[in-house]
Design a protein around this motif. Structure first.
Motif, mmCIF file in Angstrom:
data_model
loop_
_atom_site.group_PDB
_atom_site.id
_atom_site.type_symbol
_atom_site.label_atom_id
_atom_site.label_comp_id
_atom_site.label_asym_id
_atom_site.label_seq_id
_atom_site.Cartn_x
_atom_site.Cartn_y
_atom_site.Cartn_z
ATOM 1 N N GLN A 115 1.090 -1.272 0.122
ATOM 2 C CA GLN A 115 0.062 0.025 -0.264
ATOM 3 C C GLN A 115 0.850 1.080 -0.202
ATOM 4 O O GLN A 115 0.478 2.246 -0.717
ATOM 5 C CB GLN A 115 -0.936 0.014 1.386
ATOM 6 N N ALA A 116 1.704 1.287 0.888
ATOM 7 C CA ALA A 116 2.626 2.649 0.970
ATOM 8 C C ALA A 116 3.407 3.020 -0.347
ATOM 9 O O ALA A 116 3.435 3.871 -0.650
ATOM 10 C CB ALA A 116 3.850 2.282 2.034
ATOM 11 N N ALA A 117 4.005 1.647 -0.884
ATOM 12 C CA ALA A 117 4.715 2.044 -2.132
ATOM 13 C C ALA A 117 3.863 2.322 -3.318
ATOM 14 O O ALA A 117 4.112 3.294 -4.080
ATOM 15 C CB ALA A 117 5.366 0.492 -2.497
ATOM 16 N N LEU A 118 2.546 1.708 -3.324
ATOM 17 C CA LEU A 118 1.675 2.042 -4.364
ATOM 18 C C LEU A 118 1.237 3.380 -4.143
ATOM 19 O O LEU A 118 1.060 4.407 -4.918
ATOM 20 C CB LEU A 118 0.434 1.160 -4.284
ATOM 21 N N LEU A 119 0.905 3.887 -2.997
ATOM 22 C CA LEU A 119 0.469 5.327 -2.727
ATOM 23 C C LEU A 119 1.599 6.320 -2.977
ATOM 24 O O LEU A 119 0.993 7.499 -3.653
ATOM 25 C CB LEU A 119 0.047 5.489 -0.984
ATOM 26 N N LEU A 120 2.652 6.129 -2.841
ATOM 27 C CA LEU A 120 3.688 6.906 -3.336
ATOM 28 C C LEU A 120 3.832 6.983 -4.873
ATOM 29 O O LEU A 120 4.033 8.024 -5.374
ATOM 30 C CB LEU A 120 5.170 6.648 -2.682
ATOM 31 N N LEU A 121 3.527 6.025 -5.453
ATOM 32 C CA LEU A 121 3.791 5.821 -6.740
ATOM 33 C C LEU A 121 2.312 6.779 -7.352
ATOM 34 O O LEU A 121 2.674 7.587 -8.185
ATOM 35 C CB LEU A 121 3.362 4.259 -7.394
ATOM 36 N N ALA A 140 -1.053 9.434 3.470
ATOM 37 C CA ALA A 140 -1.763 7.952 3.469
ATOM 38 C C ALA A 140 -0.557 6.895 3.507
ATOM 39 O O ALA A 140 -0.477 5.975 4.423
ATOM 40 C CB ALA A 140 -2.456 7.537 2.658
ATOM 41 N N ALA A 141 0.472 7.180 2.859
ATOM 42 C CA ALA A 141 1.693 6.300 2.910
ATOM 43 C C ALA A 141 2.367 6.465 3.979
ATOM 44 O O ALA A 141 2.920 5.569 4.670
ATOM 45 C CB ALA A 141 2.449 6.537 1.441
ATOM 46 N N ARG A 142 2.550 7.589 4.502
ATOM 47 C CA ARG A 142 3.254 7.996 5.783
ATOM 48 C C ARG A 142 2.675 7.407 7.000
ATOM 49 O O ARG A 142 3.236 6.714 7.938
ATOM 50 C CB ARG A 142 3.490 9.449 5.989
ATOM 51 N N ALA A 143 1.433 7.125 6.905
ATOM 52 C CA ALA A 143 0.693 6.615 8.030
ATOM 53 C C ALA A 143 0.775 5.136 7.998
ATOM 54 O O ALA A 143 1.030 4.582 9.314
ATOM 55 C CB ALA A 143 -1.004 7.074 7.892
ATOM 56 N N LEU A 144 1.457 4.622 7.056
ATOM 57 C CA LEU A 144 1.617 2.946 7.096
ATOM 58 C C LEU A 144 2.850 2.745 7.582
ATOM 59 O O LEU A 144 3.222 1.774 8.168
ATOM 60 C CB LEU A 144 1.318 2.637 5.589
ATOM 61 N N ASP A 145 3.976 3.903 7.356
ATOM 62 C CA ASP A 145 5.429 3.790 7.675
ATOM 63 C C ASP A 145 5.803 5.098 8.058
ATOM 64 O O ASP A 145 6.428 5.530 7.194
ATOM 65 C CB ASP A 145 6.121 2.820 6.737
ATOM 66 N N GLU A 146 5.646 5.279 9.268
ATOM 67 C CA GLU A 146 6.199 6.782 9.821
ATOM 68 C C GLU A 146 7.731 6.849 9.936
ATOM 69 O O GLU A 146 8.201 7.950 9.721
ATOM 70 C CB GLU A 146 5.648 7.001 11.199
#
Length: 939
Positions: free
Chosen positions: A139-145, A165-171
């Motif tokens: 999810q995080a990688a896809l959100l940044l893409l 949203a990506a940051r919320a998954l991996d702060e």
């Protein structure tokens, strides 16, 4: 000169691919071919040691043997992506998806391949790329893409939301801060860009990319000295960081440090031969040195490098667009420069390149285009005297002095008149925003009852919403003004028909035909009236006469199909609808909807999906189209794809609680409870006291552990509808959530009494079984005495035997079911799983037969793989279980089975990774104890 945007396609793909970890080592699909397996294993070894070209060769060799090898397609896509072959990588990933790979395995590299080809919009629009339901890291990688793609498309706020949203998954990851810094620079927010870059550096002080990003911000702010220092820190960490080297070369050019710039350009070309930006730098340096022959040669080299690349691939790569446009312009090739300058201008409308493009337009006598470009530019840079002069010259050559375009909303803000409101209402209505459209049309009609178009549109909206009296009032009011208007008479007939006023409808339609004898809608209205009254022969004769006049009339075909189905001739109905689809244009979707729905009623899942795909091609963003396509995917067992389609559908729906409830039901069936909750909350936002939506949301809240809210909502539903079985079934859910099984049983018995059905029996069985298995069995057997063909209850009885370990009884029950439903894949697979416990050799035979019938069903593949493993067929077991793992990475059982096979094949590291993932996914899955024991042997 500042050059910073990452535009070398091969470099982008190589870097991007390195962020995609192989979850467990690629696997081989179900084709049992030893030679292909050897090619694959060799390719995997080459890939792991970064021999990408060699890996691609071996993977293609494997595909020469069998193109349907799922894991070969996955690894080939990743290798092609790393090798800079984005289009070919996309093909490979899409083939893997067709073969059944779980989208989490390929979604990010597939998205990178699309972005590398300039397909940002397509990637964002596809429901496939929704982050919902993916593992957090994916999810995080896809959100940044997605954020990068949204930034390319100018959707800055959407991009920021994706980054957050990506940051919320991996702060703790610096990636989201780097992405935010890049986006803020693009949005001309240098302060925010610097703050984000500093956060990235604080998290990862040893990351070259973080230092480069800090330098990029400093560069834009004009602090070249500190920017150069930051670039040099990045290069000290990673001497191969091309962007940092190119950016430093740009600073050297700006500072007239030509030797240093030339050295950096040469090093870039050594690391990445054919990098066009470095070649353009060499052209600039040659021009500065007065060597015009070398300058032209270098400019020619630039265009020879970029021209062969389809412009779609680089339309979001502004530096490449600008460099090639400038190179062609410098070579006195304005027509060749134009498409690149235009594409650059679309992404950078405030750049001085606008003036260069305007000169190209004026040179080809496209003066209007020049004016548009210059006016847009001057809105941001109003003091540019050169641009003002160019604009004045363009206007004078055309004797024009102004150009104005006003949107309906802007016009309404300036002057509130009924005509504008009516036009706005019609526009909203055609866009599917019925609630907003109704408000505008009501206001327009209130201010001016002579607004015929607004009145008719409003009456149509009322009819759609079931507000027949309001529609009739408007139709009659309009007819008082124009009592012989055939269109209004037909509208009144439609209203009367919906109100079941048969005589009134007939009178209105016949009056319309007296005024206009060829009015098709009135003739169809009479046919519908005859069908409603049961006069089928009269309706058929009328419709046949219409088709003799116009054999391609869509409405007549639709009515013929409905009539045929009413008469029990569904095959004939299919033929009528297929004709209607064939005759329909690209905007006409009614026949497509009708055909999909008819196939569904006939239980023809593959035909339903095929018809739904044709419909989707016509309207890929329409909520109703997406909804029915998602339903077709579900009917064909593709739950993962259905989830993405349905969440996209829910986002498109405006103000229609019923449509959202239907979507939520489909999302629940697809296992997307979060998506269903979103849809239901959105529905209740429109209609707060909608009992079905309240009931479904209460059920989801209970499943999420929100007991207080779920119970309060359930009690309100029971208060509103105390005599409906669904209300008592919902209360049973509440009691179960509270641990009060006795009260739950009482509620379910009450529901069964109110509306006895197969479903009510099964629900009561599920609650009774854990506390009183005998009572549950007796309930089922009693029901089956009176309903011997109830397959669902028979199935529930068989499943109960299996759950309680009564495998002989389960075997007998499943075999009985198979006699009634020969070839049923799910029942056959369940039988094989039961036989694994008591007769493994027979389990192997049944599982292989089932696999032949359903080669892409992941549960079947897993069962067959495990059966082969238990029967000593270890090589085939490994191939099957690897295939299952790619299709269902979220299944801990599949991972455990694969781990056992990997260990047998001498791959303990991969086995350990699979076991750890299985336990992490669900510490209490069915084989968790065995998985932990196996893991202990590897430590």
């Amino acid at each position: 000169m500042h050059i910073r945007n990452r535009l070398n396609i091969a470099t982008v793909l190589r870097c991007a691919c390195l962020t995609i970890a192989l979850a467990s080592g690629p696997t081989l699909a179900q084709a049992d071919n030893a030679k292909a397996a050897k090619f694959y294993e060799d390719a995997l070894a080459r890939y792991e040691r970064k021999d990408i070209a060699g890996a691609i060769i071996q993977l293609k060799n494997a595909l020469q043997i069998d193109k349907s090898l799922l894991p070969v397609q996955v690894l080939l896509g990743k290798a092609l992506l790393m090798n800079g072959q984005a289009a070919a990588a996309e093909v490979a990933f899409n083939e893997a998806l067709k073969l059944g790979v779980n989208r989490a395995e390929v979604l990010v590299p597939l998205g990178q391949a699309m972005v590398a080809q300039g397909k940002q919009a397509q990637m964002l629009e596809q429901a496939l790329f929704s982050p919902t339901g993916l593992p957090p890291t994916v999810q995080a990688a896809l959100l940044l893409l997605r954020a990068s793609a949204q930034g390319d498309l100018g959707e800055g706020q959407a991009a920021l939301r994706s980054i957050e949203a990506a940051r919320a998954l991996d702060e703790r990851s610096p990636d989201s801060w780097i992405a935010e810094s890049q986006l803020n620079l693009r949005m001309r927010r240098p302060v925010e860009a610097m703050a984000a870059a500093e956060r990235a550096l604080a998290l990862a002080p040893g990351l070259a990319e973080a230092h480069y990003q800090q330098g990029a911000v400093l560069h834009v702010r004009g602090d070249e000295r500190n920017a150069q220092t930051a670039y040099e820190r990045a290069l000290k960490i990673d001497a191969r960081h091309l962007e940092a080297r190119l950016a430093r070369a740009g600073i050297h050019v700006d500072r007239n440090h030509d030797a240093e710039a030339a050295a950096d350009a040469a090093e870039v070309l050594r690391l990445s031969p054919g990098e066009p930006r470095a070649v353009y730098l060499q052209a600039l340096l040659s021009s500065r040195a007065g060597d015009m022959a070398k300058t032209r040669a270098k400019l020619s080299e630039v265009v020879n490098l970029i021209d062969p690349v389809p412009i779609e691939f680089i339309r979001y790569r502004p530096q490449l667009l600008m460099v090639n446009g400038l190179a062609h312009f410098g070579l006195d090739e304005p027509l060749k420069a134009k498409p690149y300058l235009e594409a650059f201008q679309r992404g950078q409308p405030n750049s001085p390149v606008a003036k260069l493009l305007a000169q190209v337009y004026i040179g080809e006598n496209s003066v209007d285009k020049a004016i548009d470009v210059l006016e847009s530019y001057l809105r941001s840079v109003p003091r540019d005297t050169q641009a003002i002069t160019l604009l004045a010259s363009a206007h004078m050559s055309q004797r024009r002095y102004s150009k104005a375009t006003t949107l309906l909303q802007s016009a309404l803000g300036q002057q509130d008149i009924p005509d504008i409101r009516a036009a706005l209402g019609l526009s909203l209505m055609r866009g599917g925003q019925n609630l907003n459209a109704r408000a505008q049309l009501e206001e327009a009609y209130k201010k001016d009852p002579r607004q015929t178009a607004a009145g008719m549109a409003l009456a149509t909206l009322y009819l759609r919403e079931g507000l027949t009296p309001q529609a009739q009032r408007i139709a009659e009011s309009l007819l008082k003004q124009q009592n012989s208007n055939p269109t209004l008479l037909n509208l009144l007939g439609v209203v009367k028909l919906q109100a079941r006023d048969w005589q009134g409808a007939r009178t209105a339609f016949e009056q319309a035909l007296k005024t206009e004898p060829d009015l098709l809608q009135a003739k169809l209205g009479l046919a519908r009236l005859e069908v409603a009254q049961g006069s089928f022969d009269a309706a058929q004769a009328r419709l046949s006469a219409l088709l003799k006049t116009n054999e391609q009339d869509i409405d007549a075909h639709l009515e013929m199909a409905q009539l045929a189905e009413r008469r029990g001739k569904s095959e004939e109905a299919v033929r009528w609808l297929q004709k209607a689809v064939d005759y329909a244009g690209p905007r006409e979707r009614r026949p497509n909807f009708a055909l999909v729905q008819l196939h569904e009623r006939r239980g023809e899942a593959p035909e339903m999906l095929a018809a739904a795909k044709v419909l989707l091609a016509k309207a890929p963003e329409d909520s109703a189209t997406l909804g029915i396509y998602g339903r077709a995917q579900l009917r064909n067992g593709d739950r993962t794809a259905a989830r993405q389609t349905l969440i996209h559908a829910a986002r498109q729906i405006q103000s229609d609680a019923g449509a959202l409830l239907e979507i939520a039901g489909l999302q629940t069936a697809a296992g997307d409870l979060a998506g269903a909750r979103y849809s239901l909350e959105k529905a209740l936002g429109f209609r707060p006291d909608h009992p079905p939506a309240m009931a479904m949301l209460a059920s989801l809240e209970l499943q999420d552990g929100d007991k207080l809210r779920g119970e309060a909502r359930a009690r309100k539903v029971l208060q509103l509808e105390p005599k409906r079985a669904a209300s008592h079934t919902l209360m049973a859910e509440v009691m179960l959530a509270k641990g009060d099984t006795s009260a739950a049983v009482d509620s379910l018995r009450r529901a069964h009494e109110l509306e006895p059905s197969s479903g009510s029996v099964q629900r009561l069985m599920r609650v009774l079984e854990p506390r009183d298995r005998k009572a549950a069995g007796s309930l089922a057997e009693q029901w089956l005495k009176n309903h011997p063909k109830d397959i669902a209850v028979q199935r529930a009885l068989a499943d109960g035997h299996a759950r309680h370990g009564d495998y002989p009884a389960a075997r007998q029950a499943y075999e009985k079911l198979l006699r009634q439903l020969p070839g049923n894949v799910e029942i056959s697979n369940n039988l094989a799983n039961v036989l694994l416990r008591i007769e493994p050799a027979m389990a192997l035979k049944i599982s292989e037969q089932t696999l032949s019938a359903a080669p892409n069903n992941v549960a079947v593949i897993d069962t067959a793989g495990w059966a082969n493993h238990l029967n000593g067929q270890h090589e085939r077991a490994l191939r099957l279980l690897r295939d299952a793992r790619l299709r269902a990475p979220e299944s801990p059982d599949v991972r455990y089975h694969l781990a056992a096979a990997l260990l047998k094949a001498g791959r303990p590291a991969e086995a350990r990774a699979e076991l750890e993932s299985a336990i992490q996914i669900n510490p209490n899955f069915e084989s968790a104890t065995e998985a932990r024991k196996l893991l202990q042997t590897l430590k």
